[in-house]
Write an enzyme that holds these catalytic residues in place. Structure first.
Site: not given
Ligand SMILES: O=C(NC/C=C/[C@H]1O[C@@H](n2cnc(C(F)(F)F)c2)[C@H](O)[C@@H]1O)c1cc([N+](=O)[O-])cc(O)c1O
Ligand SMILES: [Mg+2]
Length: 214
Positions: A141, A144, A169-170, A199
């Site tokens: 997380d 990126k 994540d993401n 989120e």
């Protein structure tokens, strides 16, 4: 001087959560992010998926890259069996400072080793520094554009074993296209996408779970 968002998040935890109660710390942060200021915690919707994967894996060794304020650190640590080794890595000292306080407020400081530094520097040293052979569970997380280089470092330094699970994540927003392409096309991983939302918003996002096949 003006406080930072992590510092205001910490104040909200100290004001609204119950010391030693991880659930109340999680709720206080989610409330702050929904009603005061958005922040890039994994959040409650994706957080439930994170919880279910951690529970399913029941890991003995855990690595988190991107502690930020410690929200997902608390979510993960509250589910771990006693004796689990959990390392979380944060690059920004100010964020690390807030995270330490939030993790301690939840009463989970003895379950977590928070390390300050860059993943590229740390990953090659983890075995030597922390006596880890392989990680059963890794939560990505952080920046990126570091997901792909770091998974390659995990492979290069033998930190993945047959059955190791990576959860990222993401993968949609902000997005990690090169990482997704790698884990979905590599014969060494079995990958699955968990659709969700960014989120505290209605924007599409999700988590990618990748099982290392050895
Ligand atoms: O940029 C996002 N996250 C980047 C997260 C970055 C956080 O990870 C730390 N880090 C960097 N390297 C390491 C390590 F450990 F590798 F050294 C740790 C950085 O200092 C920062 O606290 C993000 C953005 C959005 N958004 O909606 O824009 C939503 C999200 O859920 C996000 O996670
Ligand atoms: Mg994130």
């Amino acid at each position: 001087t003006r406080s930072t968002r992590p510092q205001r998040m910490l104040k909200a935890v100290q004001k609204n959560a119950i010391r030693g109660n991880p659930e109340s710390v999680i709720s206080a942060i989610d409330y702050f992010c929904k009603h005061s200021e958005w922040a890039m915690n994994v959040g409650d919707e994706k957080g439930c998926i994170l919880d279910s994967v951690v529970t399913e894996v029941d890991p003995s060794t855990v690595l988190e890259l991107g502690t930020y304020c410690g929200y997902s650190t608390v979510r993960i640590a509250r589910l771990l069996s006693p004796g689990t080794k959990f390392i979380t890595v944060e690059f920004n000292p100010a964020s690390a400072e807030v995270a330490r306080k939030i993790i301690a407020y939840a009463g989970l400081q003895d379950k977590v080793t928070l390390v300050e530094g860059a993943s590229g520097d740390l990953i090659p040293q983890i075995k030597k520094l922390y006596g880890i052979t392989t990680f059963d569970f890794i939560f990505l997380d952080h920046w990126k554009d570091r997901y792909l280089p770091d998974i390659k470092l995990f492979e290069e330094y033998g930190l993945l074993g047959k059955g190791s699970v990576l959860l990222a994540d993401n993968v949609i927003c902000p997005g990690t296209p090169e990482y997704l392409e790698y884990v979905r096309n590599s014969p060494r991983y079995e990958s699955r996408y968990y659709p969700s939302h960014l989120e505290y918003t209605k924007v599409e996002d999700g988590l990618e779970k990748s099982l290392f096949l050895g």
